[in-house]
Design an enzyme around this catalytic site. Structure first.
Site, PDB file in Angstrom:
ATOM      1  CG  ASP A  80      -1.899   1.135   1.263  1.00  0.00           C
ATOM      2  OD1 ASP A  80      -1.910   1.931   0.309  1.00  0.00           O
ATOM      3  OD2 ASP A  80      -2.654   1.240   2.238  1.00  0.00           O
ATOM      4  CG  ASP A  86      -3.477   3.764  -3.168  1.00  0.00           C
ATOM      5  OD1 ASP A  86      -4.408   2.997  -3.493  1.00  0.00           O
ATOM      6  OD2 ASP A  86      -3.547   4.528  -2.178  1.00  0.00           O
ATOM      7  CD  GLU A  87      -5.133  -0.276  -0.803  1.00  0.00           C
ATOM      8  OE1 GLU A  87      -5.305  -1.422  -0.335  1.00  0.00           O
ATOM      9  OE2 GLU A  87      -5.923   0.663  -0.586  1.00  0.00           O
TER      10      GLU A  87
END
Length: 412
Positions: free
Chosen positions: A9, A105-106
């Site tokens: 993350d 974003d993960e």
């Protein structure tokens, strides 16, 4: 052999990238926000300095400035964020081809084949160092034996940290956490669980599966599996094409919607965008979902079924307005509206005709929509518009597809 799953993350992703490119704002409280003049004024991301002032993701910018008068607000730069997201994923792909993005974003990584004893933590630390050194931003990485606990691990320590949740320590690490920390336990589910005395993940795990099934149906079975570490869902290969499960759009309007007429106009704009995208992908749908957020940021939604599979914009708009009238009672002005069509099938799916509908008219509407699609592709989305949308151009003159960047996220 136990699986070794990582969840990476990127910390304060949007804000971190902005600070990287703007040295003058480093060390200051920074928030990436929408455009207040277009009422997209919420905090999309904040850095660690802003977090210390109590600035929260998702809250209105005016409220964030009340908490932190010195807050620096920058507009989002999605192409730049997508570039950094791609570079991070290229690092992940150096370790495994099973990299499953979860938003911009993960991502989950399955490193079972290359990790070896204690190798998951070693790979996680390598990824953390490489992202920091090569990209200039940081990630938190969770290491576990399933996807759910790996994501919990990445949330446990921030920023720039690695957390291991194993079969030996998960009861001590995971079970004391509040139940809302579990993936997909939102405010509504949390309230229902709290109402029957379940406040922690451990309390949820110790509740019998039959009791949860009786309260929540199939979703209760999922909650029981998630909390006990029974999740067996695989990490998808990075290049695999994931089936489209729904097509939708939402919009925060330039002013509050005050009456049914306002809502009907916005629903037509959204329905044309959704219908066009479905036709471009060769899809029709049977299920419609409408969501409404009022000016107090309270959100409600309702779902219904079409009589037949459809991608006709006017049918989607009409059904959406019908559903809206049964969903909302005008207790407050409306800030944003969204629609989504699911239960999708290929557009050549057989449709049962009947004596009570004019199928010839439906075919004509389908052909008209397709002809308009061709014009809009050649000359832009504003070249042909419904006359009703010209009643108030300041309200309806927006393109949901281009002006609202959407990153579809789905776990199942």
């Amino acid at each position: 052999m136990d699986r070794v799953i990582l969840h990476s993350d990127c910390n304060s992703f949007y804000a971190s990238v902005e600070c990287l490119y703007r040295p003058e704002i480093r060390g200051k409280p920074v928030a990436v926000g929408g455009e207040p003049e277009h009422r997209h004024g919420i905090v999309l991301a904040k850095n660690s300095v802003a977090k210390r002032y109590g600035v929260r993701t998702g809250e209105p910018l005016w409220k964030a400035r009340e908490r932190c008068p010195a807050l620096v607000v920058v507009s989002p730069n999605y192409p730049l964020y997508l570039r950094f997201s791609d570079m991070a994923r290229r690092i992940y792909l150096d370790y495994t081809d099973r990299v499953e993005p979860f938003g911009i974003d993960e991502a989950w990584l399955d490193v079972s084949g290359s990790a070896g004893p204690c190798g998951g933590e070693r790979i996680a630390r390598q990824i953390r160092r490489r992202v920091r050194n090569e990209l200039g931003i940081t990630v938190s990485v969770g290491v576990s034996f399933n996807k759910i606990f790996a994501k919990l691990g990445s949330d446990c320590k921030k920023p720039d940290a690695v957390t291991v949740i194993s079969k030996e320590n998960f009861k001590e690490t995971v079970w004391p956490l509040p139940v809302e920390d579990l993936l997909y336990v939102g405010p509504a589910t949390r309230r229902k669980l709290n109402g029957i005395g379940i406040h922690t993940i451990g309390e949820l795990a110790r509740t019998s599966a039959s009791c949860l099934h009786g309260r929540f149906g199939k979703w209760g079975d999922v909650l029981h599996d998630f909390s006990n570490g029974f999740d067996l869902s695989p990490v998808a290969e990075y290049d695999s094409v994931r089936a489209v499960k729904s097509v939708g759009n939402s919009a925060t309007t330039v002013r509050n919607l005050e009456n049914d007429r306002d809502v009907k106009l916005i629903l037509f704009v959204l329905a044309e965008s959704v219908g066009r995208r479905m036709r471009e992908q060769g899809l029709k749908g049977r299920s419609l979902f409408v969501s409404v957020r009022d000016d107090r940021l309270y959100t409600v939604g309702k779902q219904c079924m079409f009589d037949k599979y459809t991608n006709i914009s006017s049918e989607i708009a009409a059904k959406a307005f019908w559903l809206f009238r049964r969903l909302y009672t005008w207790h407050d002005p409306i800030r944003s509206v969204g629609i989504s069509v699911s239960d999708l099938a290929h557009d050549d799916v057989p449709i049962q005709t009947d004596l009570f509908n004019n199928e010839y008219q439906r075919i004509r509407r389908e052909r008209l929509d397709s002809a308009v699609d061709v014009l809009k592709r050649r000359f832009g989305v504003r070249c042909v518009r419904r006359a009703s949308l010209l009643e108030e151009p300041s309200l309806t003159d927006f393109n949901p597809e281009e002006e609202n960047v959407v990153h579809p996220v789905g776990y199942f």
